[in-house]
Write an enzyme that holds these catalytic residues in place. Structure first.
Site, short mmCIF file in Angstrom:
data_model
loop_
_atom_site.label_atom_id
_atom_site.label_comp_id
_atom_site.label_asym_id
_atom_site.label_seq_id
_atom_site.Cartn_x
_atom_site.Cartn_y
_atom_site.Cartn_z
N ASN A 6 0.87 -1.17 0.00
CA ASN A 6 0.00 0.00 0.00
C ASN A 6 0.91 1.22 0.00
O ASN A 6 1.47 1.57 1.03
CB ASN A 6 -0.90 -0.03 1.25
CG ASN A 6 -1.71 1.24 1.42
OD1 ASN A 6 -1.78 2.07 0.51
ND2 ASN A 6 -2.34 1.39 2.58
N TRP A 7 1.06 1.82 -1.17
CA TRP A 7 2.03 2.91 -1.30
C TRP A 7 1.52 4.22 -0.69
O TRP A 7 2.28 5.17 -0.54
CB TRP A 7 2.39 3.15 -2.77
CG TRP A 7 3.13 2.02 -3.42
CD1 TRP A 7 3.44 0.80 -2.87
CD2 TRP A 7 3.67 2.00 -4.75
NE1 TRP A 7 4.13 0.04 -3.77
CE2 TRP A 7 4.28 0.74 -4.94
CE3 TRP A 7 3.69 2.92 -5.81
CZ2 TRP A 7 4.91 0.38 -6.14
CZ3 TRP A 7 4.31 2.57 -7.01
CH2 TRP A 7 4.92 1.31 -7.17
N LYS A 8 0.23 4.26 -0.37
CA LYS A 8 -0.39 5.48 0.17
C LYS A 8 -0.06 6.68 -0.74
O LYS A 8 0.04 6.48 -1.95
CB LYS A 8 0.06 5.71 1.62
CG LYS A 8 -0.17 4.46 2.48
CD LYS A 8 -0.02 4.69 3.95
CE LYS A 8 -0.25 3.37 4.68
NZ LYS A 8 -0.21 3.51 6.13
N HIS A 96 -9.71 1.60 4.75
CA HIS A 96 -8.43 1.77 5.45
C HIS A 96 -8.63 2.76 6.60
O HIS A 96 -9.39 3.72 6.48
CB HIS A 96 -7.36 2.28 4.48
CG HIS A 96 -5.98 2.22 5.08
ND1 HIS A 96 -5.54 3.17 5.96
CD2 HIS A 96 -4.99 1.30 4.96
CE1 HIS A 96 -4.31 2.85 6.36
NE2 HIS A 96 -3.96 1.71 5.77
N GLU A 98 -6.95 5.13 7.62
CA GLU A 98 -6.67 6.52 7.30
C GLU A 98 -7.87 7.16 6.60
O GLU A 98 -8.14 8.35 6.77
CB GLU A 98 -5.39 6.62 6.45
CG GLU A 98 -4.16 6.37 7.33
CD GLU A 98 -2.98 5.74 6.63
OE1 GLU A 98 -2.94 5.70 5.40
OE2 GLU A 98 -2.08 5.24 7.35
N GLU A 168 -5.64 -4.49 10.57
CA GLU A 168 -4.60 -3.48 10.74
C GLU A 168 -4.87 -2.68 12.02
O GLU A 168 -5.62 -1.69 11.98
CB GLU A 168 -4.61 -2.52 9.54
CG GLU A 168 -4.32 -3.20 8.22
CD GLU A 168 -3.78 -2.20 7.21
OE1 GLU A 168 -2.68 -2.41 6.73
OE2 GLU A 168 -4.46 -1.19 6.95
N GLY A 174 2.30 2.57 10.73
CA GLY A 174 3.24 3.68 10.60
C GLY A 174 3.98 4.03 11.88
O GLY A 174 4.64 5.07 11.95
N SER A 214 3.18 -1.86 10.33
CA SER A 214 4.62 -1.95 10.59
C SER A 214 5.19 -3.34 10.33
O SER A 214 6.08 -3.79 11.05
CB SER A 214 4.95 -1.49 12.02
OG SER A 214 4.58 -0.13 12.19
N GLY A 235 2.76 -1.00 4.29
CA GLY A 235 2.85 0.40 3.93
C GLY A 235 4.28 0.81 3.65
O GLY A 235 4.81 0.55 2.56
P1 PGA Z 1 2.70 0.53 7.58
O1 PGA Z 1 1.25 0.71 6.90
O2 PGA Z 1 3.25 -0.80 7.08
O3 PGA Z 1 3.50 1.69 7.13
O4 PGA Z 1 2.48 0.49 9.06
C1 PGA Z 1 0.38 -0.36 6.75
C2 PGA Z 1 -0.94 0.11 6.17
O5 PGA Z 1 -1.44 1.16 6.58
O6 PGA Z 1 -1.52 -0.54 5.28
#
Ligand code: PGA
Length: 260
Positions: A6-8, A96, A98, A168, A174, A214, A235
């Site tokens: 997931n490149w966001k 997600h 976010e 998640e 993150g 993470s 991520g």
């Molecule tokens: P992260 O993000 O690996 O940077 O913690 C995971 C995600 O939000 O899908």
């Protein structure tokens, strides 16, 4: 095992194309090394055609990070399922944390998008997970159950599967602090049982349950070796080919261990 990036909102288009190319090159020079891993990358919308082209014949699926619940119309700034399928997307991340946090996305909105994805043959990756406050208050399971209930209300899933669920925990995203493997397994076991009640055991067994938060090469083995963890939604570690493929190597180690 499904290893999904997931490149966001990271990389510009040339950087994203290069990252995809490096992944494709590495996979083509080591075709056997990742035999049993399914790969997916979910870049930002504007990257999708370039990334799809860069991956060319590489065994890497492409997905989006969100989409609108309608086919078309006056929804400034949004992207529809037909747009995504028209450029070769197979998956879409939905709900997600976010999006829930910054766009107030509700379970009902996620549910509408899940149905829309399925209508258009996109595989939804439904994200669920509790915040730190919810976990500390002892509500983690109830929160996750309610999110699954909301997202999958009136959704049918046949034997062919076509659904992915990602656990998640918000406090692990993150932060560099992943859930402990046993902690993650506990929630994944609950998710599997919930899906079995909903769709029957054989369908539930076929739904990949991803862990996200993470996940890095150094902690991937412990997480991926849990019985109900079928892959990762990654991520920041998906933004470099080394760490993304480093996690896939751990997935291969787990799979090899299982067959010996
Ligand atoms: P992260 O993000 O690996 O940077 O913690 C995971 C995600 O939000 O899908």
């Amino acid at each position: 095992m499904l290893i999904a990036g997931n490149w966001k909102m990271n990389t510009d288009v040339p950087e994203g194309r290069t990252l995809a190319q490096v992944i494709a090159d590495r996979l083509s020079t080591q075709p056997q090394a990742f035999d049993d891993v399914d790969f997916l990358v979910c870049p930002p919308f504007v990257h999708l055609p370039a990334v799809r082209d860069a991956l060319d014949d590489a065994p890497v699926a492409v997905g989006a990070q969100d989409m609108h619940a309608q086919d078309e119309g006056a929804y400034t700034g949004d992207v529809s399922a037909p747009m995504l399928t028209s450029i070769g997307c197979d998956y879409v991340i939905l709900g997600h944390s976010e999006r829930r946090k910054y766009y107030d996305e509700t379970d009902a909105a996620v549910n509408a998008k899940v149905k829309q994805a399925k209508r258009h043959g996109l595989i939804p990756i439904v994200c669920v997970g509790e915040t730190l406050e919810q976990r500390q208050a002892g509500n983690a399971e109830a929160v996750v159950r309610a999110q699954v209930d909301g997202a999958l209300a009136d959704v049918s899933v046949g034997e062919s599967g076509a659904l992915v669920v990602a656990y998640e925990p918000v406090w692990a995203i993150g932060t560099g602090e992943s859930a402990a493997p046993e902690q993650a397994q506990e929630m994944h076991g609950l998710l599997r049982r919930d899906l079995a009640e909903r769709f029957g055991a054989s369908v539930a067994d076929g739904v990949p349950l991803l862990y996200g938060g993470s996940m890095k090469p150094h902690n991937a083995y412990g997480l991926l070796s849990q019985p109900d963890i079928d892959g990762g939604l990654i991520g920041s570690a998906s933004l470099a080919a080394d760490s993304f493929l480093g996690i896939a190597e751990k997935a291969m180690d787990v799979l090899e261990e299982e067959t010996t």
